[in-house]
Design a protein around this motif. Structure first.
Motif, PDB file in Angstrom:
ATOM      1  N   CYS A 276       7.908  14.678 -13.417  1.00  0.00           N
ATOM      2  CA  CYS A 276       9.288  14.744 -12.913  1.00  0.00           C
ATOM      3  C   CYS A 276       9.360  14.378 -11.435  1.00  0.00           C
ATOM      4  N   LEU A 277       8.205  14.356 -10.741  1.00  0.00           N
ATOM      5  CA  LEU A 277       8.160  14.095  -9.304  1.00  0.00           C
ATOM      6  C   LEU A 277       7.933  12.625  -8.984  1.00  0.00           C
ATOM      7  N   CYS A 278       7.724  11.798 -10.004  1.00  0.00           N
ATOM      8  CA  CYS A 278       7.398  10.389  -9.765  1.00  0.00           C
ATOM      9  C   CYS A 278       8.582   9.653  -9.131  1.00  0.00           C
ATOM     10  N   THR A 279       8.240   8.665  -8.304  1.00  0.00           N
ATOM     11  CA  THR A 279       9.262   7.851  -7.639  1.00  0.00           C
ATOM     12  C   THR A 279       9.779   6.781  -8.603  1.00  0.00           C
ATOM     13  N   GLU A 280      11.096   6.697  -8.760  1.00  0.00           N
ATOM     14  CA  GLU A 280      11.677   5.619  -9.586  1.00  0.00           C
ATOM     15  C   GLU A 280      12.578   4.700  -8.760  1.00  0.00           C
ATOM     16  N   ARG A 281      13.046   5.209  -7.597  1.00  0.00           N
ATOM     17  CA  ARG A 281      13.903   4.375  -6.726  1.00  0.00           C
ATOM     18  C   ARG A 281      13.195   4.249  -5.389  1.00  0.00           C
ATOM     19  N   LEU A 282      12.897   3.014  -5.014  1.00  0.00           N
ATOM     20  CA  LEU A 282      12.145   2.800  -3.787  1.00  0.00           C
ATOM     21  C   LEU A 282      12.994   1.964  -2.842  1.00  0.00           C
ATOM     22  N   TYR A 283      13.096   2.409  -1.585  1.00  0.00           N
ATOM     23  CA  TYR A 283      13.860   1.684  -0.570  1.00  0.00           C
ATOM     24  C   TYR A 283      12.917   1.363   0.576  1.00  0.00           C
ATOM     25  N   VAL A 284      12.856   0.069   0.922  1.00  0.00           N
ATOM     26  CA  VAL A 284      11.871  -0.395   1.901  1.00  0.00           C
ATOM     27  C   VAL A 284      12.615  -1.112   3.024  1.00  0.00           C
ATOM     28  N   GLN A 285      12.264  -0.782   4.281  1.00  0.00           N
ATOM     29  CA  GLN A 285      12.977  -1.381   5.414  1.00  0.00           C
ATOM     30  C   GLN A 285      12.724  -2.902   5.445  1.00  0.00           C
ATOM     31  N   ARG A 286      13.788  -3.642   5.759  1.00  0.00           N
ATOM     32  CA  ARG A 286      13.780  -5.086   5.533  1.00  0.00           C
ATOM     33  C   ARG A 286      12.592  -5.834   6.148  1.00  0.00           C
ATOM     34  N   PRO A 287      12.134  -5.534   7.390  1.00  0.00           N
ATOM     35  CA  PRO A 287      11.038  -6.346   7.956  1.00  0.00           C
ATOM     36  C   PRO A 287       9.760  -6.319   7.113  1.00  0.00           C
ATOM     37  N   ILE A 288       9.544  -5.249   6.317  1.00  0.00           N
ATOM     38  CA  ILE A 288       8.302  -5.204   5.529  1.00  0.00           C
ATOM     39  C   ILE A 288       8.592  -5.318   4.024  1.00  0.00           C
ATOM     40  N   PHE A 289       9.840  -5.598   3.671  1.00  0.00           N
ATOM     41  CA  PHE A 289      10.230  -5.567   2.253  1.00  0.00           C
ATOM     42  C   PHE A 289       9.393  -6.530   1.400  1.00  0.00           C
ATOM     43  N   GLU A 290       9.325  -7.797   1.819  1.00  0.00           N
ATOM     44  CA  GLU A 290       8.644  -8.799   0.982  1.00  0.00           C
ATOM     45  C   GLU A 290       7.171  -8.453   0.814  1.00  0.00           C
ATOM     46  N   GLU A 291       6.542  -8.104   1.946  1.00  0.00           N
ATOM     47  CA  GLU A 291       5.107  -7.805   1.867  1.00  0.00           C
ATOM     48  C   GLU A 291       4.854  -6.566   1.016  1.00  0.00           C
ATOM     49  N   PHE A 292       5.705  -5.552   1.209  1.00  0.00           N
ATOM     50  CA  PHE A 292       5.514  -4.317   0.448  1.00  0.00           C
ATOM     51  C   PHE A 292       5.647  -4.598  -1.057  1.00  0.00           C
ATOM     52  N   CYS A 293       6.693  -5.345  -1.424  1.00  0.00           N
ATOM     53  CA  CYS A 293       6.910  -5.650  -2.846  1.00  0.00           C
ATOM     54  C   CYS A 293       5.701  -6.391  -3.427  1.00  0.00           C
ATOM     55  N   ALA A 294       5.225  -7.366  -2.679  1.00  0.00           N
ATOM     56  CA  ALA A 294       4.102  -8.162  -3.180  1.00  0.00           C
ATOM     57  C   ALA A 294       2.876  -7.273  -3.390  1.00  0.00           C
ATOM     58  N   ARG A 295       2.633  -6.378  -2.439  1.00  0.00           N
ATOM     59  CA  ARG A 295       1.436  -5.532  -2.546  1.00  0.00           C
ATOM     60  C   ARG A 295       1.580  -4.489  -3.646  1.00  0.00           C
ATOM     61  N   LEU A 296       2.799  -3.948  -3.808  1.00  0.00           N
ATOM     62  CA  LEU A 296       2.984  -2.959  -4.881  1.00  0.00           C
ATOM     63  C   LEU A 296       2.843  -3.627  -6.251  1.00  0.00           C
ATOM     64  N   ALA A 297       3.325  -4.872  -6.334  1.00  0.00           N
ATOM     65  CA  ALA A 297       3.207  -5.598  -7.605  1.00  0.00           C
ATOM     66  C   ALA A 297       1.733  -5.806  -7.968  1.00  0.00           C
ATOM     67  N   VAL A 298       0.926  -6.114  -6.943  1.00  0.00           N
ATOM     68  CA  VAL A 298      -0.512  -6.280  -7.205  1.00  0.00           C
ATOM     69  C   VAL A 298      -1.102  -4.961  -7.712  1.00  0.00           C
ATOM     70  N   ARG A 299      -0.721  -3.857  -7.092  1.00  0.00           N
ATOM     71  CA  ARG A 299      -1.240  -2.546  -7.518  1.00  0.00           C
ATOM     72  C   ARG A 299      -0.830  -2.255  -8.962  1.00  0.00           C
ATOM     73  N   ALA A 300       0.420  -2.652  -9.314  1.00  0.00           N
ATOM     74  CA  ALA A 300       0.897  -2.404 -10.684  1.00  0.00           C
ATOM     75  C   ALA A 300       0.008  -3.131 -11.694  1.00  0.00           C
ATOM     76  N   LEU A 301      -0.424  -4.326 -11.307  1.00  0.00           N
ATOM     77  CA  LEU A 301      -1.268  -5.095 -12.231  1.00  0.00           C
ATOM     78  C   LEU A 301      -2.680  -4.508 -12.311  1.00  0.00           C
TER      79      LEU A 301
END
Ligand SMILES: NC(=O)C1=CN([C@@H]2O[C@H](COP(=O)(O)OP(=O)(O)OC[C@H]3O[C@@H](n4cnc5c(N)ncnc54)[C@H](O)[C@@H]3O)[C@@H](O)[C@H]2O)C=CC1
Ligand SMILES: O=C(O)/C=C/C=C(\O)C(=O)O
Length: 469
Positions: A276-301
């Motif tokens: 019940c504590l897992c994160t489902e909505r993630l908000y990332v500040q714009r200057p690091i948004f693209e990099e963060f998304c790319a890195r999280l996607a790699v972790r998901a894989l």
């Protein structure tokens, strides 16, 4: 056949129902299903045991809690095997989190209860003090995601506070409860103090409605929580509810990015997102948004997929993946069913998934999914991040990643959630209040808050004779 545990003894009664292993989808056990007679028998056993148990000094009940903790240690491997068979969770997590937390729950509440002083107030010649008495018989309704951890999280404080308990584990995960019944018998816990009955929601409903049940503690979905509330409304039974979440993670540009990516991956994918504590909505500040998304996607894989608890739950999670697509989302990772080419292909797996591009008002971003998935959106300002995080009907947990101590305090104090983690996730001190606001629940578990729920205070006030001036 897995049997009920009532009055200290195994009880074979009711029809049998099957439990499936989520890794393979195969039936691994048959379990007795509680009918009205079984529920009544369990509640009667608890009622008979309750006065004797309540009469024990708290130090003696604390001693029983320590013996139960030792009993769990003695049966550690059997509990690990049962938890894994029912849930398909990884061995390492089961050995380091689920079963050890059962031990810690009993030890922690033994200490908290034994050391708790009574309240006393003295004002202008009037002395008031408070004694607490147990509620009587507590029904504990337990979900399937952390079955042993959450059962013991309820049992330990309820028991040490002097109540007898009837537990109904989830129909998907009765295995560890069955071993726990054997542990109660092995340590010689007085019969009837702990009773365990099995079955679906229908058995849970019979239990919570039973007139011999004085209070209900429940962890599970918000829908079931409100059904229980309606079922016990006529008798005004106290309820403690730990319900769903749609938890936000806020990632500020000043964070330690490595730590934030790693911590976020944990907060999204642990236990297949079925916490019940897992994160489902993630908000990332714009200057690091693209990099963060790319890195999280790699972790998901990279994350090893974990099965969902059941075929129905897998289908529910997959229906949200389909919904995301139909609502116009971009899939950054996952979004389907993994193919292993072995026995796991008949299990209940889904791919760890990262999604972006949806509005805050999409169903995907509003409803609890309870799978290994999150939506990522950008934000610009701190105020906007706080509004986004608070824009949910739920309010259980939030996670905040920042390098600024000032910001950490400032933002954390404005988040409308029962729990806020800063630069970490799911770090627990069992003495702290645990629970959520709005649709996430009623009341708090943990520490003295649990003891308060499982007991009623009586305030005794005495007028003291004043000596002549
Ligand atoms: N802690 C949490 O936040 C949890 C949330 N969920 C959410 O709930 C959704 C549905 O999962 P379910 O297993 O159906 O959860 P649920 O909330 O229906 O089941 C939890 C427990 O409640 C019992 N129960 C069901 N109906 C009842 C009733 N009317 N009276 C008394 N007991 C009743 C069940 O047998 C089980 O022991 C999941 O997809 C997930 O979104 C599920 C488990 C834990
Ligand atoms: O007490 C804990 O550490 C974890 C609690 C988790 C839940 O209540 C849940 O996932 O339902």
């Amino acid at each position: 056949m897995l049997t009920h545990f009532i009055g200290g003894e195994p009880v074979v009664a009711g029809k049998a129902f099957p439990v499936h292993n989520p890794v393979t989808g195969t039936v691994i056990r048959q379990v007795c299903e509680a009918d009205p007679e079984v529920v009544d028998r369990a509640v009667r056993a608890a009622r008979e045991a309750a006065p004797g148990w309540a009469a024990l000094p708290v130090a003696e009940r604390a001693g029983w809690m320590r013996r139960l903790a030792e009993g769990i240690e003695d049966r550690f491997d059997a509990l690990v095997a049962a938890e894994i068979a029912d849930t398909g969770k990884p061995l390492d997590q089961t050995r380091t989190l689920d079963i050890p937390r059962g031990i810690a729950n009993f030890r922690a509440f033994a200490e908290i209860a034994a050391q708790r002083p009574d309240d006393a107030f003295h004002l202008s010649g009037v002395l008031s003090y408070t004694v607490r008495r147990p509620l009587g018989v507590v029904a504990a309704i337990v979900p399937w995601n952390l079955p042993f951890l959450l059962m013991t999280w309820k049992l330990a404080p309820a028991l040490v506070a002097g109540n007898a308990v009837v537990v109904k584990p989830s129909e998907h995960t009765p295995g560890t409860a069955a071993v726990f019944g054997e542990i109660c018998a092995a340590v010689g816990l007085p019969p009837g103090v702990v009773n365990i009955i099995y079955g679906y929601g229908s058995a849970g409903r019979l239990l919570v409605e039973h007139p011999g049940v004085d209070a209900v503690t429940f962890t599970g979905s918000t829908g079931t929580g409100s059904a229980i509330m309606r079922a016990v409304a006529d008798r005004v039974k106290p309820v403690s509810f730990e319900l769903g979440g749609k938890n936000a993670g806020l990632v500020f540009a000043d964070c330690d990015l490595d730590r934030a990516v790693e911590g976020t991956a944990k907060s999204v994918f642990t236990n297949g997102g079925q916490v019940c504590l897992c994160t489902e909505r993630l908000y990332v500040q714009r200057p690091i948004f693209e990099e963060f998304c790319a890195r999280l996607a790699v972790r998901a894989l990279e994350v090893a997929p974990q099965p969902m608890i059941s075929a129905e739950h897998r289908d529910k999670v997959l229906s949200y993946y389909a919904l995301a697509r139909s609502e116009g989302a971009k899939m950054l990772a996952g979004g389907g069913v993994p193919v292993f080419g072995d026995h796991r292909d008949s299990g209940y797996f889904v791919e760890p998934t990262v999604v972006t591009g949806l509005s805050e008002w999409s169903r995907f971003n509003r409803e609890e999914i309870f799978g290994p998935v999150c939506h990522v959106a950008p934000f610009d300002t701190e105020a906007e991040a706080i509004d986004l995080a608070n824009g949910s009907e739920y309010g259980l947990a939030a996670t905040l990643w920042t390098g600024s101590l000032d910001r950490a305090h400032r933002v954390a104090q404005r988040l409308e959630a029962g729990l806020v983690w800063v630069n970490t996730w799911y770090l627990r001190d069992l003495r702290t209040p645990f629970g959520g606001v709005r649709l996430s629940g009623i009341g708090r578990e943990g520490g003295v808050q649990s003891l308060d729920f499982y007991s009623e205070p009586t305030t005794i006030t005495i007028k003291l004779e004043q000596p002549d001036a």
